[in-house]
Design an enzyme around this catalytic site. Structure first.
Site, PDB file in Angstrom:
ATOM      1  N   HIS A 182       5.739  15.618  68.317  1.00 49.67           N
ATOM      2  CA  HIS A 182       6.898  16.275  67.692  1.00 49.67           C
ATOM      3  C   HIS A 182       7.327  15.629  66.630  1.00 49.67           C
ATOM      4  O   HIS A 182       8.521  16.408  66.076  1.00 49.67           O
ATOM      5  CB  HIS A 182       8.062  16.726  69.040  1.00 49.67           C
ATOM      6  CG  HIS A 182       8.864  17.731  68.682  1.00 49.67           C
ATOM      7  ND1 HIS A 182      10.190  17.487  68.933  1.00 49.67           N
ATOM      8  CD2 HIS A 182       8.705  18.956  68.142  1.00 49.67           C
ATOM      9  CE1 HIS A 182      10.994  18.639  68.509  1.00 49.67           C
ATOM     10  NE2 HIS A 182      10.103  19.657  68.358  1.00 49.67           N
ATOM     11  N   LYS A 190       8.700  13.899  63.199  1.00 50.99           N
ATOM     12  CA  LYS A 190       8.764  14.468  61.658  1.00 50.99           C
ATOM     13  C   LYS A 190       9.022  13.339  60.823  1.00 50.99           C
ATOM     14  O   LYS A 190      10.208  12.915  60.872  1.00 50.99           O
ATOM     15  CB  LYS A 190       9.703  15.648  61.576  1.00 50.99           C
ATOM     16  CG  LYS A 190       9.097  16.826  62.246  1.00 50.99           C
ATOM     17  CD  LYS A 190      10.036  17.065  63.351  1.00 50.99           C
ATOM     18  CE  LYS A 190       9.578  18.663  64.430  1.00 50.99           C
ATOM     19  NZ  LYS A 190      10.434  18.788  65.421  1.00 50.99           N
ATOM     20  N   ASP A 239       5.546   7.044  48.099  1.00 51.22           N
ATOM     21  CA  ASP A 239       5.469   5.970  47.659  1.00 51.22           C
ATOM     22  C   ASP A 239       6.101   4.726  48.437  1.00 51.22           C
ATOM     23  O   ASP A 239       6.101   3.581  47.914  1.00 51.22           O
ATOM     24  CB  ASP A 239       6.335   5.847  46.024  1.00 51.22           C
ATOM     25  CG  ASP A 239       5.401   6.721  45.196  1.00 51.22           C
ATOM     26  OD1 ASP A 239       4.251   7.329  45.361  1.00 51.22           O
ATOM     27  OD2 ASP A 239       5.748   6.714  43.984  1.00 51.22           O
ATOM     28  N   HIS A 255      18.764  23.954  65.470  1.00 53.88           N
ATOM     29  CA  HIS A 255      17.617  23.244  65.698  1.00 53.88           C
ATOM     30  C   HIS A 255      17.965  21.864  65.362  1.00 53.88           C
ATOM     31  O   HIS A 255      16.767  20.877  65.924  1.00 53.88           O
ATOM     32  CB  HIS A 255      16.626  23.551  64.795  1.00 53.88           C
ATOM     33  CG  HIS A 255      15.375  23.084  64.927  1.00 53.88           C
ATOM     34  ND1 HIS A 255      14.596  22.208  64.211  1.00 53.88           N
ATOM     35  CD2 HIS A 255      14.135  23.761  65.859  1.00 53.88           C
ATOM     36  CE1 HIS A 255      13.278  22.053  64.869  1.00 53.88           C
ATOM     37  NE2 HIS A 255      12.977  22.868  65.807  1.00 53.88           N
ATOM     38  N   LYS A 261      18.974  17.840  66.173  1.00 50.66           N
ATOM     39  CA  LYS A 261      19.075  17.024  67.312  1.00 50.66           C
ATOM     40  C   LYS A 261      19.718  15.918  66.556  1.00 50.66           C
ATOM     41  O   LYS A 261      18.956  14.933  66.211  1.00 50.66           O
ATOM     42  CB  LYS A 261      17.545  16.668  67.663  1.00 50.66           C
ATOM     43  CG  LYS A 261      16.356  18.043  68.194  1.00 50.66           C
ATOM     44  CD  LYS A 261      15.786  18.106  67.106  1.00 50.66           C
ATOM     45  CE  LYS A 261      14.735  19.027  67.179  1.00 50.66           C
ATOM     46  NZ  LYS A 261      14.854  20.461  67.485  1.00 50.66           N
ATOM     47  N   ASP A 282      30.912   7.130  70.141  1.00 56.00           N
ATOM     48  CA  ASP A 282      32.245   6.358  69.820  1.00 56.00           C
ATOM     49  C   ASP A 282      32.447   6.392  68.328  1.00 56.00           C
ATOM     50  O   ASP A 282      33.115   5.412  67.916  1.00 56.00           O
ATOM     51  CB  ASP A 282      32.135   5.147  70.493  1.00 56.00           C
ATOM     52  CG  ASP A 282      32.205   4.912  71.759  1.00 56.00           C
ATOM     53  OD1 ASP A 282      32.332   5.937  72.372  1.00 56.00           O
ATOM     54  OD2 ASP A 282      31.812   3.747  72.166  1.00 56.00           O
TER      55      ASP A 282
END
Length: 520
Positions: A179, A181, A186, A419, A421, A426
């Site tokens: 999952h 991404k 470069d 979508h 996450k 704190d």
């Protein structure tokens, strides 16, 4: 005699089960995966001060030794334009790791851009999870045929047809997915976050726009992002696409170029061209005028061994690393997770923090906004206990702003879904990445992300959650009789999930009674 009959029954049951699996495998056309013995091991190319990106970023990073420059991107159009602009500026390498890559408008343009980069001599490596590649084989075969473009499929299906049956036949392996991404160019700039490559993740879908978050990073952390990519790229689960797609007739290069040009020329998709032309963050980077926040950032990720071994050692998993990097919350914990399935242990932990005086707030999708109704069933069973403990729950409305302020660009009748996450502790540090607060992210899929020491970003996230109600979210509360209520901006109070029908609610309620939480 009863014991003999029980034993016979058990053996018959096992034999029938084995026969069924064998039959399913045969029907699915499931072959065996090719040998990995001759697969070459490759690694990221060392960064250089040469080229437009290197000359802009490397000297700047040298002025901040040991630090990482970060810029958050919460606009899908900007996120898309930044990827295109970075790919066009590449002179040495592009490494892309993703869970989903669709053959829609944005996906086609990025496929074409990857090919263009390879054609001008840039080494392109794409690591794509194979779960969602149905119908993509001709395009993937084209990419794999380009000498400077290396495509690997992660945890692939051995048979390319009848995937549903193939999934059942090899469920234990194929139920584990990558999952992660990242988009690294470069080896000096990396984009990390929650976005897959598809229209809805760049707020370009005709039906749904997804609220998401990426971070563009420069400096120290980029080498760790590249190391994470190399680890998965060279793992036993990463198969060269040429072997998996042997026998597939590739799409012609001309056909892909025509599809991409048609999208660029279409007035209804002019926003894509506009996003590319106005990728201001990249333009400012190249012009040496970008001023990111320089701070400390850490890559946290699962080990790819998690894909093949359920017994992967705890210290190799992302969740314990994330908890260690964050430390124990003292004042506040803000959670934004589209699929929020805390389970019994997570519910107990969050409830305990709230009872200790920590302000715990969760922003997740409402039932009306979520695109995964079955996953929502793993959340609803814990809502009451969390609310009773003092955890504040906010559920995104399907017409949520700010994404719907751009609804005329997304399409009539569009709805918003969450979508992103991201978590903040704190008001001092924040996580941005692919990890959902659910059992699938914790135990089944591999995940990655950045933990960033940034009071500015953490405070902004804290404010976003705090301001979610009433503008973009319902607040879930408890009535005097202990039942749940949903408060709206206009003072309206709902006694059931707002903007849903009885069939949806019944489906979720039934799902909440089933022992499937570990799959969600």
């Amino acid at each position: 005699m009863p014991h003999l009959l029980q034993g016979l029954h058990h053996r018959i049951h096992r034999a029938l089960g084995a026969a069924c699996i064998a039959t399913v495998a045969l029907l699915a056309g499931c072959g065996t995966l090719p040998s990995q013995e001759d697969r070459p091991e490759t690694h990221s190319i060392a960064p250089s001060a040469q080229g437009p990106l290197g000359s802009a970023v490397v000297p700047l990073a040298q002025q901040h030794p040991g630090k990482t420059g970060v810029v958050a991107i919460d606009d899908g159009h900007v996120a898309f334009g930044a990827r295109i602009a970075l790919a066009r500026a590449a002179t040495r390498s592009i490494d892309i790791q993703t869970f989903i890559w669709h053959n829609d408008a944005t996906g086609t343009l990025l496929f074409d851009e990857a090919m263009r980069a390879a054609e001008r001599g840039v080494r392109v490596r794409i690591l794509l999870d194979d779960l969602n590649t149905v119908g993509l084989d001709p395009t993937l075969a084209l990419l794999a045929s380009q000498p400077k473009l290396d495509l690997r499929l992660y945890n692939p299906y051995a048979g390319r047809s009848a995937r549903g049956l193939g999934f059942l036949a090899d469920f234990t392996r194929l139920n584990h997915r990558m999952h992660n991404k990242s988009f690294t160019v470069d080896n000096v700039v990396a984009v990390v976050g929650g976005r897959n490559i598809a229209d809805e993740y760049f707020e370009a879908g005709a039906d749904t726009g997804l609220v998401d978050l990426d971070v563009i990073a420069f400096g120290e952390v980029v080498k760790s992002v590249s190391s994470e990519f190399d680890l998965f790229w060279n793992s036993p689960s990463a198969y060269p696409a040429k072997k998996i797609l042997a026998g597939v007739e590739p799409e012609s290069r001309q056909a892909l170029a025509r599809r991409a040009q048609t999208i660029r020329d279409d007035p209804t998709t002019a926003k894509y061209a506009d996003a590319i032309a106005h990728a201001e963050v990249v333009q400012r980077m190249l012009a040496h005028t970008l001023q990111p926040e320089w701070t400390t950032a850490t890559v946290v990720h699962d080990d790819p061994g998690k894909t093949l071994s359920p017994e992967t050692r705890t210290e190799l998993l992302l969740l314990p690393k994330l908890m260690t990097a964050f430390g124990k919350p003292v004042k506040s914990l803000d959670i934004i997770s589209p699929y929020f399935v805390p389970g019994n242990a997570g519910t107990e932990a969050l409830a305990s923090l709230a009872k200790q005086g920590v302000q715990v707030r969760v922003l997740t999708n409402s039932l009306a906004a979520t695109d995964e109704k079955s996953v929502h069933s793993g959340y609803v069973k814990h809502r009451k206990e969390l609310s009773q403990a003092g955890v504040q729950l906010f559920e995104l409305k399907p017409e949520a702003a700010p994404i719907m302020a751009r609804a005329n660009e997304i399409g009539r009748g569009s709805k918003a879904g969450l979508h992103a996450k991201t978590y903040a502790v704190d008001g001092r540090s924040i996580f941005v990445g692919s990890f959902n607060f659910d059992p699938r992210s914790a135990r089944l899929n591999t995940e990655m992300g950045l933990v960033i020491d940034s009071p500015a970003m953490a405070s902004k996230l804290h404010a976003v959650v705090g301001d979610a109600y009433p503008s973009i979210a319902y607040r879930v509360t408890l009535a005097e009789d202990g039942s749940l209520r949903w408060a709206d901006a206009g003072g309206k109070v709902y006694t059931t999930d707002p903007e849903t029908g009885w069939l949806e609610r019944t489906f979720v309620d039934i799902g909440a009674t089933l022992p499937i939480e570990w799959l969600l």
